[in-house]
Motif scaffolding. Structure first.
Motif, PDB file in Angstrom:
ATOM      1  N   UNK A  33       0.786  -1.219   0.000  1.00 22.99           N
ATOM      2  CA  UNK A  33       0.000   0.000   0.000  1.00 22.99           C
ATOM      3  C   UNK A  33       0.825   1.279   0.000  1.00 22.99           C
ATOM      4  N   UNK A  34       2.138   1.169   0.118  1.00 18.49           N
ATOM      5  CA  UNK A  34       2.991   2.358   0.070  1.00 18.49           C
ATOM      6  C   UNK A  34       3.328   2.628  -1.394  1.00 18.49           C
ATOM      7  N   UNK A  35       2.999   3.807  -1.895  1.00 18.80           N
ATOM      8  CA  UNK A  35       3.283   4.088  -3.307  1.00 18.80           C
ATOM      9  C   UNK A  35       4.772   4.174  -3.593  1.00 18.80           C
ATOM     10  N   UNK A  36       5.154   3.803  -4.800  1.00 16.80           N
ATOM     11  CA  UNK A  36       6.544   3.878  -5.222  1.00 16.80           C
ATOM     12  C   UNK A  36       6.951   5.343  -5.360  1.00 16.80           C
ATOM     13  N   UNK A  37       8.184   5.648  -5.010  1.00 21.92           N
ATOM     14  CA  UNK A  37       8.696   7.023  -5.120  1.00 21.92           C
ATOM     15  C   UNK A  37       8.793   7.381  -6.596  1.00 21.92           C
TER      16      UNK A  37
END
Length: 120
Positions: free
Chosen positions: A37-41
């Motif tokens: 759930x953490x978006x890619x940089x």
């Protein structure tokens, strides 16, 4: 002197106590946090990234597209600095010089073999 565990003033540091602990601190690390759930940089084109002037920034974190290339060059340069320091210290501190040479080689090996899969 024992550490009080209950009551008013519990866990407050006292002169001469054997250890300090934090409130609600769990001493054992059980694993890594989930990254689901953490978006890619976001990787921004390098010229656009480096030439942002007079623009208001929000709380978005982004990186230049060729950051990997720049970091590889940085590590290769730091390896050269370690080698040079090893040469400078050879006469005075041969053991320290040897450590510098080993660090230099380790850095170069990591840069050259960054895409090689490792057994764990």
């Amino acid at each position: 002197m024992a550490l009080e565990e209950t009551g008013p003033g519990a866990l407050d540091p006292k002169w001469g106590q054997e250890l300090y602990i934090g409130r609600d601190f769990k001493g054992a690390i059980e694993g890594f946090s989930s990254i689901e759930g953490i978006p890619k940089v976001e990787a921004v084109e390098t010229n656009k990234y480096l030439n942002r002037r007079f623009i208001t920034y929000d709380a978005v974190f982004d990186i230049p597209k060729d950051l990997t290339f720049l970091l590889d060059k940085f590590f290769a340069l730091s390896s050269c600095a370690l080698f040079e320091q090893g040469i400078d210290t050879w006469v005075t501190y041969p053991s320290l010089s040897f450590v510098g040479f080993v660090s230099c080689l380790e850095t170069l090996i990591n840069v050259d073999n960054k895409n090689v899969a490792l057994e764990r």
